[in-house]
Design an enzyme around this catalytic site. Sequence first.
Site, mmCIF file in Angstrom:
data_model
loop_
_atom_site.group_PDB
_atom_site.id
_atom_site.type_symbol
_atom_site.label_atom_id
_atom_site.label_comp_id
_atom_site.label_asym_id
_atom_site.label_seq_id
_atom_site.Cartn_x
_atom_site.Cartn_y
_atom_site.Cartn_z
ATOM 1 N N TYR A 63 1.332 -5.899 1.300
ATOM 2 C CA TYR A 63 0.207 -6.237 0.417
ATOM 3 C C TYR A 63 0.282 -5.451 -0.899
ATOM 4 O O TYR A 63 -0.038 -5.986 -1.966
ATOM 5 C CB TYR A 63 -1.126 -5.970 1.125
ATOM 6 N N GLU A 80 -8.910 -6.917 5.435
ATOM 7 C CA GLU A 80 -8.819 -5.704 6.237
ATOM 8 C C GLU A 80 -7.568 -5.807 7.103
ATOM 9 O O GLU A 80 -7.201 -6.904 7.522
ATOM 10 C CB GLU A 80 -10.029 -5.525 7.177
#
Length: 174
Positions: A135, A123
Amino acid sequence: MVRSASRCHYTQVVTQIRLGLAHIDDAPAIAAMSRRLIEHGLAWSWNEERVERCLRNRDCVVLAARDRRRVVGFAIMEFYAIHAHLNLLAVQPGYQRQGIGRQLLEWLEASARTAGIFKVYLELRATNDGAQAFYEKIGYQCVGRKVAYYDGREDAVRMAHDLTVTSTSPAEPQ
Ligand SMILES: CC(C)(COP(=O)(O)OP(=O)(O)OC[C@H]1O[C@@H](n2cnc3c(N)ncnc32)[C@H](O)[C@@H]1OP(=O)(O)O)[C@@H](O)C(=O)NCCC(=O)NCCS
């Protein structure tokens, strides 16, 4: 090893960054980086004690990137039966965009594969566009949103990486 070079007027300074397992003595530096680079504006949850618990937890791997002895980046991953969770990842501002974050994450993902784990979740703060782009570059995809996940007031984006899928953007050779 990651090599980074910065040009001054007449000389070239080459810094060698070494990756390795973090030690219990690194907990204060890691906790301070978490507070400053990840949890700014939120209550400090990754304090020294919590980082130390991870360092002592056999199901956690805490990696450090060092410039000489100084910790300039770190990553914490927790391993479960069929998935892993990336708890934290940060690189000091002066060392960002040199491939250190990617190398830390690839080390941990290689460990997951070795353990027969092929799914990684994380998260991050929904406002953290830079980290989300990072990411995505590695191969993570957004799989959900957690409303008011941080301090009951800030949303998180949940991302996942399927480690059975070969990356389309391998790291440049260092
Ligand atoms: C996110 C973070 C860990 C990335 O580390 P890094 O060492 O700078 O990342 P890398 O150099 O390995 O980046 C690999 C690729 O990801 C992408 N990328 C990295 N940072 C990016 C950014 N801010 N914006 C857009 N793309 C980015 C780029 O494609 C980059 O390759 P390039 O530099 O050749 O273009 C670092 O920016 C950081 O510590 N940020 C603050 C803490 C944080 O947000 N942590 C994540 C939430 S837990």
